[in-house]
Write an enzyme that holds these catalytic residues in place. Sequence first.
Site, mmCIF file in Angstrom:
data_model
loop_
_atom_site.group_PDB
_atom_site.id
_atom_site.type_symbol
_atom_site.label_atom_id
_atom_site.label_comp_id
_atom_site.label_asym_id
_atom_site.label_seq_id
_atom_site.Cartn_x
_atom_site.Cartn_y
_atom_site.Cartn_z
ATOM 1 N N GLU A 105 0.825 -1.222 0.000
ATOM 2 C CA GLU A 105 0.000 0.000 0.000
ATOM 3 C C GLU A 105 0.851 1.261 0.000
ATOM 4 O O GLU A 105 0.517 2.257 -0.659
ATOM 5 C CB GLU A 105 -0.924 -0.006 1.238
ATOM 6 C CG GLU A 105 -1.865 1.173 1.346
ATOM 7 C CD GLU A 105 -2.860 1.261 0.191
ATOM 8 O OE1 GLU A 105 -3.765 0.437 0.135
ATOM 9 O OE2 GLU A 105 -2.707 2.162 -0.653
ATOM 10 N N VAL A 126 2.683 3.492 -3.333
ATOM 11 C CA VAL A 126 2.073 4.563 -4.134
ATOM 12 C C VAL A 126 1.215 5.431 -3.224
ATOM 13 O O VAL A 126 0.428 4.916 -2.427
ATOM 14 C CB VAL A 126 1.177 3.996 -5.268
ATOM 15 C CG1 VAL A 126 0.581 5.127 -6.091
ATOM 16 C CG2 VAL A 126 1.947 3.044 -6.157
ATOM 17 N N GLY A 144 14.072 19.742 3.163
ATOM 18 C CA GLY A 144 13.984 18.288 3.237
ATOM 19 C C GLY A 144 12.861 17.706 2.393
ATOM 20 O O GLY A 144 12.570 16.513 2.461
ATOM 21 N N LYS A 151 5.244 4.631 -10.127
ATOM 22 C CA LYS A 151 3.946 4.552 -9.439
ATOM 23 C C LYS A 151 2.796 4.323 -10.420
ATOM 24 O O LYS A 151 1.912 3.509 -10.159
ATOM 25 C CB LYS A 151 3.724 5.815 -8.604
ATOM 26 C CG LYS A 151 4.673 5.864 -7.392
ATOM 27 C CD LYS A 151 4.631 7.212 -6.710
ATOM 28 C CE LYS A 151 5.492 7.238 -5.451
ATOM 29 N NZ LYS A 151 5.636 8.613 -4.917
#
Lengths: 404, 404
Positions: free
Chosen positions: B124, B127, B182, B200
């Site tokens: 899960e 993506v 970041g 993805k």
Amino acid sequence: MINISVLGYGTVGSGVVEVLNTNQDSINKKAGNEINVKYVLDLRDFEGDPIQKKVVHDYSVIVNDPDVQIIVETMGGTNPAYQFVKEALEKGKSVCTSNKELVAKHGAELLQIAREKKVNFLFEASVGGGIPIIRPLNQSLTADEIEEITGILNGTTNYILTKMSTEGSDFETVLKDAQAKGYAERNPEADVEGYDACRKIAILTSLAYGMQVDYEDIYTEGITKITDKDIKYAKALNASIKIFGTSKKSGDKVYAMVAPMMINDKHPLYSVNDVFNGIFVKGNLLGDVMFYGKGAGKLPTASAVVADVVDAAKHLGTNIMTIWSSKKLELASIDEASQKFFVRLEGSKEQNEAKVKEVFGTVTEVKAGFQDEYAFITPEMKEKAFGEAVNKFENMISRIRVAF
Amino acid sequence: MINISVLGYGTVGSGVVEVLNTNQDSINKKAGNEINVKYVLDLRDFEGDPIQKKVVHDYSVIVNDPDVQIIVETMGGTNPAYQFVKEALEKGKSVCTSNKELVAKHGAELLQIAREKKVNFLFEASVGGGIPIIRPLNQSLTADEIEEITGILNGTTNYILTKMSTEGSDFETVLKDAQAKGYAERNPEADVEGYDACRKIAILTSLAYGMQVDYEDIYTEGITKITDKDIKYAKALNASIKIFGTSKKSGDKVYAMVAPMMINDKHPLYSVNDVFNGIFVKGNLLGDVMFYGKGAGKLPTASAVVADVVDAAKHLGTNIMTIWSSKKLELASIDEASQKFFVRLEGSKEQNEAKVKEVFGTVTEVKAGFQDEYAFITPEMKEKAFGEAVNKFENMISRIRVAF
């Protein structure tokens, strides 16, 4: 081959048969087996319709047929749906339903029977029509503690509020238009009074906390008192009015309500318009997730029911654990819930200003060009305190909760 | 008690331990069992950290321990992740991973091994970070044939494009800011060139059609060529530029691409900004559904991994059927995909107008106040025809696909 039977050949029930026929190959592939509709239970005969040869009028034919493994219940209401579903589960058949009334009222008990009999009671279509929300809540958001669920859960009222906003019409006019288009029922009470949204937020809250939430305990306010003037004030604020079903965790308490809300474009549900539904869930670690789609309609709802049939077919002989005990979750009183309120009073600013300041403190005036009324947004305050304060104004025209 | 082991104690791996610690009680309740982290595999020792006593450096300790039932793989990359995961599955352990590279490349094979061994391979978190999308696609949208999946699948590039739009800065400036915060890695290629989104959309398309989509076959275009001037043109159109991963069914063919798109506020993904992801799925009966949330970040991603751990714990000894065969889905060439294009040419309108009309026919001019260039939107045309047409203009500055 897996035999299923459909109880009730109305909008959703006939939609289920249509979905199964239309996507037969891909559905059978995903179910790992051929899904066959063996019976349809209905009082009518459907003469001349291809479904006619599957129609039976006597439920005992279906429930006593050992070849029927999955029952689809799309009758609505609890009588006889509750007895039928209970009997099916007790006889070792899985049940997939779109019936929110049945699920809200008897979900905990029916899940318990399913667990004991190693079958499944599935109800994805009972909330959000075609939007996956029950299964994500049960199976995807399991690492989180749910802090809030807020949804636009009723397509009819969202359509009415959207039209009132885009066309500037009043509630009665838009309701008549919605009824003419088939978006609202002739008896629209369940939608416009918020009862439908109330059952749905009860189901979602029960699943989020694993305990029974009785929908009778949820404060519920519909949209019948929202006027075109209220909408004009919302527009002046670059806001819109939606009816939300909400449950929120506050400390170790949970409170729930259904009520119109004024929201602005910072809210994730702001752009959910027309007959669409949107459901926003906040997890303590996950943050915000949102699910969006058609919350009603024959095929989207039937698609969700058939997805449950596929899941039931994949889980024959195994119960998919769903935590929803019959232990009652005592909801906190909304008295302690805290937010801002939009208020309209009869009379001019001059006539009202001093008393408003005395009762509410500093408020933010809202102008939409109407004479002889004074409108404002209060500071954030508790429901109880607001109720007491507003009672001091016999000249109140309306008040709507504000979420910004 | 169910023993799990975490491979790789980086951002996501340490997040998994944090999620398990923070929501221990509710997670154990939902899993129906106590989840215990027995080992953490890492090259480092984490001296002084409470995790230190669980750290091992040798994978064979973990994979040969019959008490370990579930492996969490959060190392990233395929070497040694692929060998480790394969060995774990072959030894009858379920695996939960956040590793999109591994899933895109070896998903079909690893699912097949899991099926044979009656364990589970769950992904899960690979993506959409914390957004439930893999499980809904596998288990909720099963009644539909999927006609389109379009997603904003990469939080870093969405953040960059949003900032370029709100602050008017150029790509390089915003990238540096994103790196400082970041949100972007020091080597940002995988994000800004679209490779991450490509993996993805390959995973989502493989699941939607049950066959292997090789990501190398997907046309992929990043955002490095998008300039602040392009953004200003988009604003002049009340549009925004997003990078989409898309796959679409067209007849019996499927094509897929990753590319920047100009969209307006009618598009369901228009309001997906900053580091958020949004994934829009169109079913042939269901219509449109949309999933929205934080597509990256330590805790949202870890929350999705732990939800998989809960699911694996609930399904010990049973394989959750996922259809993704190793048979290759031959993607159609995007040459035949059809849309409008936004084009900027050097030189004035007068210098370009006649040739543009000759090559593209009637176009819609777009003005954003820049001298010495001529910008327009073409009629809808096929990719191949557009490519041939635009090649005739050596003075082309940029072109972006348009979805309105």
